[in-house]
Design a protein around this motif. Structure first.
Motif, PDB file in Angstrom:
ATOM      1  N   VAL A   1       4.744   3.036 -12.005  1.00 27.18           N
ATOM      2  CA  VAL A   1       3.355   2.604 -11.814  1.00 27.18           C
ATOM      3  C   VAL A   1       2.810   1.941 -13.069  1.00 27.18           C
ATOM      4  O   VAL A   1       2.015   0.990 -12.997  1.00 27.18           O
ATOM      5  N   ALA A   2       3.231   2.401 -14.232  1.00 28.43           N
ATOM      6  CA  ALA A   2       2.729   1.859 -15.493  1.00 28.43           C
ATOM      7  C   ALA A   2       3.103   0.391 -15.684  1.00 28.43           C
ATOM      8  O   ALA A   2       2.491  -0.307 -16.500  1.00 28.43           O
ATOM      9  N   ASN A   3       4.085  -0.106 -14.920  1.00 31.51           N
ATOM     10  CA  ASN A   3       4.526  -1.495 -15.058  1.00 31.51           C
ATOM     11  C   ASN A   3       3.809  -2.453 -14.108  1.00 31.51           C
ATOM     12  O   ASN A   3       4.004  -3.664 -14.200  1.00 31.51           O
ATOM     13  N   LEU A   4       2.983  -1.928 -13.215  1.00 29.49           N
ATOM     14  CA  LEU A   4       2.320  -2.771 -12.220  1.00 29.49           C
ATOM     15  C   LEU A   4       1.194  -3.581 -12.872  1.00 29.49           C
ATOM     16  O   LEU A   4       0.401  -3.054 -13.649  1.00 29.49           O
ATOM     17  N   GLU A   5       1.122  -4.858 -12.530  1.00 33.04           N
ATOM     18  CA  GLU A   5       0.169  -5.760 -13.165  1.00 33.04           C
ATOM     19  C   GLU A   5      -1.138  -5.899 -12.404  1.00 33.04           C
ATOM     20  O   GLU A   5      -2.138  -6.363 -12.968  1.00 33.04           O
ATOM     21  N   ASN A   6      -1.144  -5.531 -11.135  1.00 32.17           N
ATOM     22  CA  ASN A   6      -2.350  -5.683 -10.311  1.00 32.17           C
ATOM     23  C   ASN A   6      -2.465  -4.437  -9.441  1.00 32.17           C
ATOM     24  O   ASN A   6      -1.984  -4.406  -8.315  1.00 32.17           O
ATOM     25  N   LEU A   7      -3.104  -3.412  -9.982  1.00 33.17           N
ATOM     26  CA  LEU A   7      -3.109  -2.095  -9.349  1.00 33.17           C
ATOM     27  C   LEU A   7      -4.521  -1.621  -9.035  1.00 33.17           C
ATOM     28  O   LEU A   7      -5.420  -1.700  -9.860  1.00 33.17           O
ATOM     29  N   GLU A   8      -4.663  -1.099  -7.821  1.00 25.77           N
ATOM     30  CA  GLU A   8      -5.892  -0.455  -7.373  1.00 25.77           C
ATOM     31  C   GLU A   8      -5.543   0.957  -6.937  1.00 25.77           C
ATOM     32  O   GLU A   8      -4.543   1.166  -6.246  1.00 25.77           O
ATOM     33  N   VAL A   9      -6.372   1.921  -7.320  1.00 19.67           N
ATOM     34  CA  VAL A   9      -6.146   3.317  -6.949  1.00 19.67           C
ATOM     35  C   VAL A   9      -7.323   3.794  -6.108  1.00 19.67           C
ATOM     36  O   VAL A   9      -8.486   3.682  -6.524  1.00 19.67           O
ATOM     37  N   ILE A  10      -7.016   4.297  -4.910  1.00 11.60           N
ATOM     38  CA  ILE A  10      -8.038   4.794  -3.995  1.00 11.60           C
ATOM     39  C   ILE A  10      -7.753   6.266  -3.684  1.00 11.60           C
ATOM     40  O   ILE A  10      -6.627   6.608  -3.305  1.00 11.60           O
ATOM     41  N   ASP A  11      -8.743   7.102  -3.841  1.00 11.48           N
ATOM     42  CA  ASP A  11      -8.589   8.518  -3.498  1.00 11.48           C
ATOM     43  C   ASP A  11      -8.977   8.745  -2.042  1.00 11.48           C
ATOM     44  O   ASP A  11     -10.043   8.311  -1.588  1.00 11.48           O
ATOM     45  N   LEU A  12      -8.089   9.415  -1.313  1.00  8.15           N
ATOM     46  CA  LEU A  12      -8.353   9.831   0.072  1.00  8.15           C
ATOM     47  C   LEU A  12      -7.899  11.294   0.160  1.00  8.15           C
ATOM     48  O   LEU A  12      -6.800  11.592   0.635  1.00  8.15           O
ATOM     49  N   PRO A  13      -8.738  12.207  -0.330  1.00  8.88           N
ATOM     50  CA  PRO A  13      -8.312  13.601  -0.473  1.00  8.88           C
ATOM     51  C   PRO A  13      -7.933  14.245   0.854  1.00  8.88           C
ATOM     52  O   PRO A  13      -8.729  14.293   1.789  1.00  8.88           O
ATOM     53  N   THR A  14      -6.721  14.734   0.931  1.00  3.50           N
ATOM     54  CA  THR A  14      -6.193  15.441   2.099  1.00  3.50           C
ATOM     55  C   THR A  14      -4.773  15.849   1.752  1.00  3.50           C
ATOM     56  O   THR A  14      -4.378  15.812   0.580  1.00  3.50           O
ATOM     57  N   GLY A  15      -3.979  16.226   2.753  1.00  4.80           N
ATOM     58  CA  GLY A  15      -2.594  16.569   2.499  1.00  4.80           C
ATOM     59  C   GLY A  15      -1.700  15.339   2.443  1.00  4.80           C
ATOM     60  O   GLY A  15      -2.166  14.192   2.399  1.00  4.80           O
ATOM     61  N   HIS A  16      -0.407  15.572   2.474  1.00  5.16           N
ATOM     62  CA  HIS A  16       0.588  14.519   2.273  1.00  5.16           C
ATOM     63  C   HIS A  16       0.789  13.638   3.501  1.00  5.16           C
ATOM     64  O   HIS A  16       1.469  12.614   3.420  1.00  5.16           O
TER      65      HIS A  16
ATOM     66  N   VAL B   1       0.865  -1.177   0.000  1.00  7.36           N
ATOM     67  CA  VAL B   1       0.000   0.000   0.000  1.00  7.36           C
ATOM     68  C   VAL B   1       0.900   1.225   0.000  1.00  7.36           C
ATOM     69  O   VAL B   1       1.642   1.471   0.959  1.00  7.36           O
ATOM     70  N   TRP B   2       0.852   1.974  -1.074  1.00  8.43           N
ATOM     71  CA  TRP B   2       1.616   3.217  -1.159  1.00  8.43           C
ATOM     72  C   TRP B   2       0.725   4.355  -0.694  1.00  8.43           C
ATOM     73  O   TRP B   2      -0.333   4.608  -1.276  1.00  8.43           O
ATOM     74  N   VAL B   3       1.131   5.055   0.350  1.00 11.58           N
ATOM     75  CA  VAL B   3       0.341   6.156   0.909  1.00 11.58           C
ATOM     76  C   VAL B   3       0.927   7.473   0.414  1.00 11.58           C
ATOM     77  O   VAL B   3       2.009   7.889   0.826  1.00 11.58           O
ATOM     78  N   ASP B   4       0.193   8.109  -0.512  1.00  6.05           N
ATOM     79  CA  ASP B   4       0.669   9.324  -1.184  1.00  6.05           C
ATOM     80  C   ASP B   4       2.104   9.125  -1.658  1.00  6.05           C
ATOM     81  O   ASP B   4       2.981   9.967  -1.434  1.00  6.05           O
ATOM     82  N   SER B   5       2.316   8.015  -2.322  1.00  3.30           N
ATOM     83  CA  SER B   5       3.648   7.607  -2.743  1.00  3.30           C
ATOM     84  C   SER B   5       3.503   6.624  -3.889  1.00  3.30           C
ATOM     85  O   SER B   5       2.412   6.430  -4.423  1.00  3.30           O
ATOM     86  N   GLY B   6       4.587   5.991  -4.275  1.00  8.53           N
ATOM     87  CA  GLY B   6       4.550   4.987  -5.323  1.00  8.53           C
ATOM     88  C   GLY B   6       5.909   4.336  -5.476  1.00  8.53           C
ATOM     89  O   GLY B   6       6.900   4.787  -4.885  1.00  8.53           O
ATOM     90  N   PRO B   7       5.986   3.259  -6.234  1.00  9.63           N
ATOM     91  CA  PRO B   7       7.248   2.541  -6.385  1.00  9.63           C
ATOM     92  C   PRO B   7       8.297   3.385  -7.102  1.00  9.63           C
ATOM     93  O   PRO B   7       7.978   4.193  -7.975  1.00  9.63           O
ATOM     94  N   MET B   8       9.540   3.176  -6.730  1.00  9.58           N
ATOM     95  CA  MET B   8      10.638   3.869  -7.394  1.00  9.58           C
ATOM     96  C   MET B   8      11.131   3.035  -8.568  1.00  9.58           C
ATOM     97  O   MET B   8      11.068   1.810  -8.561  1.00  9.58           O
ATOM     98  N   ALA B   9      11.646   3.702  -9.580  1.00  8.42           N
ATOM     99  CA  ALA B   9      12.201   3.030 -10.749  1.00  8.42           C
ATOM    100  C   ALA B   9      13.679   2.753 -10.531  1.00  8.42           C
ATOM    101  O   ALA B   9      14.361   3.473  -9.788  1.00  8.42           O
TER     102      ALA B   9
END
Length: 246
Positions: free
Chosen positions: A209-224, A106-114
């Protein structure tokens, strides 16, 4: 350490300047009857460590691996890793090396590094650590929405300077199996639709992110820092994700 609790493990890892304390409000609201949720402090972010400014990404990745071992995580009973912000670098390394031990990330306001990327590769070698900047400067880099004056005061009081080696070190990844690990992105300061547009456009922050094979995106609007601004909602999201069987 051998544990008698066979429930799934959830490991919470905060970003730059933060230790396990950053997750206190989230931990209070996780249903620990159904999961083993713990927060960890990465090497370099313990204020009582006299050598903390020399700690590296390798140290941090090894520590996460050690925690997986202590919790008896296995291929048959993998863990959920929750990585906020700058914790993405060591967690990306762990996903590359031991993807079979991760049920979901689970990436929280983040994502995998290349591979080949670093947070601040051009940081001069003489800079041994990076303190938390003034909040007016920080607000130009990351949203402070939802944070009260009291929360900001605690952030300032507890923040630990980020080690220079952690910021400079390049992430080297080799195992494409990391892209098969089920992934949830909790998008807070940037809407999920915008994140995906950036990923498809090859933006360095989200290109992987474009390389992920099983991805879910959830919006939780707030700050970082949603562990403070929307702790209850974040805890519910983490619990829901971690409890899935696939």
């Amino acid at each position: 350490m051998t544990t008698l609790n066979n429930s799934p493990a959830i490991i919470l890892i905060a970003g730059h300047w933060l230790g396990a304390w950053a997750w206190d409000e989230v931990l209070e609201q996780l249903d620990t009857d159904d999961s083993r949720a713990i927060a960890i402090t990465l090497p370099g972010l313990d204020p009582n460590d006299p050598g903390r400014s020399t700690r590296t990404l390798e140290d941090q990745a090894e520590t996460i691996g050690d925690v997986l071992t202590r919790l008896d995580v296995s291929k048959d009973q993998p863990a959920t890793l929750v990585a906020h912000s700058g914790a993405n670098a060591p967690v990306s390394l762990v996903l590359d090396r031991r993807p079979e031990l991760v049920h979901r990330v689970v990436w929280v306001d983040s994502g995998p590094m290349a591979t080949g990327s670093a947070f601040a590769s051009d940081l001069p070698e003489e800079v041994t650590e990076l303190p938390l900047p003034p909040f007016d400067v920080l607000a130009q880099q990351a949203s402070l929405d939802g944070l009260s004056a009291e929360v900001l005061e605690r952030f300032r009081a507890k923040a630990v300077p980020e080690p220079g080696p952690v910021l400079r070190q390049t992430v080297e990844l080799r195992n494409e199996a990391r892209n098969k690990v089920p992934t949830t992105m909790v998008c807070c300061s940037i809407p999920g639709t915008q994140v995906m547009d950036m990923a498809r456009g090859g933006h360095p922050m989200f290109a992987e992110v474009a390389n992920l094979e099983n991805l879910e995106v959830i919006d939780l609007p707030t700050g970082h820092w949603p562990m403070w601004s929307r702790a209850s909602d974040l805890a519910k999201t983490i619990q829901s994700v971690a409890s899935r069987t696939s």
